[in-house]
Design a protein around this motif. Structure first.
Motif, short mmCIF file in Angstrom:
data_model
loop_
_atom_site.label_atom_id
_atom_site.label_comp_id
_atom_site.label_asym_id
_atom_site.label_seq_id
_atom_site.Cartn_x
_atom_site.Cartn_y
_atom_site.Cartn_z
N ALA A 76 0.83 -1.20 0.00
CA ALA A 76 0.00 0.00 0.00
C ALA A 76 0.86 1.25 0.00
CB ALA A 76 -0.93 -0.01 1.21
N LEU A 77 1.97 1.23 0.76
CA LEU A 77 2.85 2.39 0.82
C LEU A 77 3.48 2.67 -0.53
CD1 LEU A 77 4.16 4.58 2.53
CD2 LEU A 77 5.92 2.92 3.20
N LEU A 98 3.91 5.97 -5.38
CA LEU A 98 3.81 6.06 -6.83
C LEU A 98 2.83 7.16 -7.22
CD1 LEU A 98 4.64 4.93 -9.58
CD2 LEU A 98 2.82 3.25 -9.37
N ASP A 99 1.72 7.29 -6.49
CA ASP A 99 0.77 8.38 -6.72
C ASP A 99 1.47 9.73 -6.55
OD1 ASP A 99 -1.15 6.45 -7.00
OD2 ASP A 99 -2.34 7.04 -5.27
N VAL A 117 -8.94 20.32 2.91
CA VAL A 117 -8.37 19.19 3.63
C VAL A 117 -9.10 17.93 3.16
CG1 VAL A 117 -7.88 18.16 5.87
CG2 VAL A 117 -7.87 20.64 5.62
N HIS A 118 -8.35 16.88 2.88
CA HIS A 118 -8.93 15.63 2.40
C HIS A 118 -8.67 14.52 3.42
CE1 HIS A 118 -9.55 16.97 -1.88
NE2 HIS A 118 -8.65 17.85 -1.47
N ILE A 119 -9.68 13.72 3.69
CA ILE A 119 -9.53 12.52 4.50
C ILE A 119 -9.82 11.33 3.59
CG2 ILE A 119 -10.36 11.22 6.50
CD1 ILE A 119 -11.39 13.85 7.66
N ILE A 120 -8.83 10.46 3.40
CA ILE A 120 -9.01 9.33 2.50
C ILE A 120 -8.43 8.07 3.13
CG2 ILE A 120 -8.99 10.75 0.42
CD1 ILE A 120 -6.13 9.94 -0.07
N ASP A 121 -8.87 6.94 2.64
CA ASP A 121 -8.38 5.65 3.11
C ASP A 121 -7.12 5.30 2.32
OD1 ASP A 121 -7.91 3.03 3.84
OD2 ASP A 121 -10.01 2.41 3.72
N PRO A 130 -6.02 1.24 -3.31
CA PRO A 130 -4.99 1.46 -4.32
C PRO A 130 -5.19 2.78 -5.07
CG PRO A 130 -5.77 -0.81 -4.40
CD PRO A 130 -6.68 -0.07 -3.45
N HIS A 131 -4.14 3.56 -5.14
CA HIS A 131 -4.12 4.85 -5.85
C HIS A 131 -5.17 5.82 -5.32
CE1 HIS A 131 -1.22 3.04 -8.48
NE2 HIS A 131 -2.09 2.13 -8.89
#
Length: 312
Positions: A40-41, A46-47, A264-268, A272-273
């Motif tokens: 995942a890291l 890569l993103d 501000v963004h909160i994401i999981d 992937p990506h």
């Protein structure tokens, strides 16, 4: 052919956002469970390399809590938190520096380079960019709490960070600071990322979480709210729609917006990506919270000083 056309349509959708955010700074806080998942890291890094390649200026601020706790246990040290901060004695500080500003920072730089990016690790051995002072907290009786070598950021060397982003590099900043006497301080990664975003006047601050964002129903991932104004977020807290552990996270986001960061963004981070899907698609995969007049009417926090100094 249909699959190829679909890919082209995705690129066209991304083009709008690529143009809009070209040359803009986005601060990304890396931490939590995603740091323990190398697959995942790598996807997240890569993103971030992609973001820089298409003209954005990503800046990474990272923690490394799980690795630090593991090293402390191996050294026979008690892992203790006080009001959410890791109590940091001199021996703990040595481990924090070795793991966070050393091993973790080096690993991130190695992976960014392997993925085609140009890393700029900014640690105590290269160029420190965070400066601060010891953090003082009070107990219920108002008495000061001993946190050891725990600090808060008061100054950020913006000139160094911007020089690296202008040169096409990706700054990698461990959440440690130099104190006024040259002592090293352990800083909460969320607050360090906030200080960096504020000092850089970032377009966005992205928090990677273990949930997909703010939900109307905490136990229902399908009730994700893609976009929230500050006013709407406050109303959802008052109504009880936002509850439990999400309340302090959303309140922290509102405090960050009040400091001048636009979104501000909160994401999981396990998706992937997830960063690319959140920033370069119209729907996104997490929650964005943006400033409005609600924040303009409140008292603005004291800004973190942006400096060009090279020393503590």
């Amino acid at each position: 052919m249909l699959a190829a056309i679909e890919k082209a349509e995705i690129l066209i959708e991304a083009l709008h956002w690529i143009r809009q955010f070209r040359g803009k700074t986005t601060v990304i806080k890396l931490g939590g469970s995603v740091m323990d998942n190398r697959t995942a890291l790598d996807g997240l890094l890569l993103d971030i390399v992609f973001m820089e390649t298409v003209g954005m200026r990503p800046v990474v601020v990272h923690g490394g809590g799980a690795a630090i706790s593991k090293a402390m246990s191996e050294a026979g040290l008690e892992v203790r938190f006080v009001q959410g901060r890791r109590y940091t004695c001199p021996r703990t500080l040595e481990i924090v520096e070795r793991i966070l500003a050393g091993e973790v920072n080096d690993y991130l730089a190695e992976r960014v380079a392997a993925l085609g990016g140009k890393p700029a690790p900014l640690n105590f051995r290269t160029t420190p960019v965070l400066f601060g002072e010891r953090l003082t907290l009070a107990d219920k009786e108002g008495q000061p709490i001993d946190l050891g070598f725990v600090g808060q950021v008061t100054r950020v060397d913006v000139a160094v960070i911007q020089a690296h982003t202008a040169a096409g590099a990706i700054p990698l900043i461990p959440s440690m600071a130099l104190g006024p006497g040259g002592e090293k301080l352990n800083v909460n990664a969320d607050t360090a990322a906030t200080a960096v975003a504020q000092a850089l006047q970032a377009e966005k601050l992205v928090f990677l979480s273990d949930v997909n964002g703010v939900r109307r129903r905490a136990d229902d991932p399908q009730s994700l709210i893609p976009s929230l104004s500050a006013k709407d977020a406050l109303e959802l807290i008052r109504s009880g729609a936002i509850e439990g552990g999400m309340i302090p996270k959303v309140q922290a986001c509102l405090n960050i917006l009040a400091r001048g960061v636009r979104k501000v963004h909160i994401i999981d981070g396990r998706i992937p990506h997830s960063i690319l899907l959140e920033i370069y698609t119209s729907q996104g995969v997490g929650t964005e919270i943006f400033a409005d007049e609600t924040l303009m009417s409140t008292e603005r926090p004291q800004p973190v000083e942006a400096v060009a100094a090279q020393g503590g």
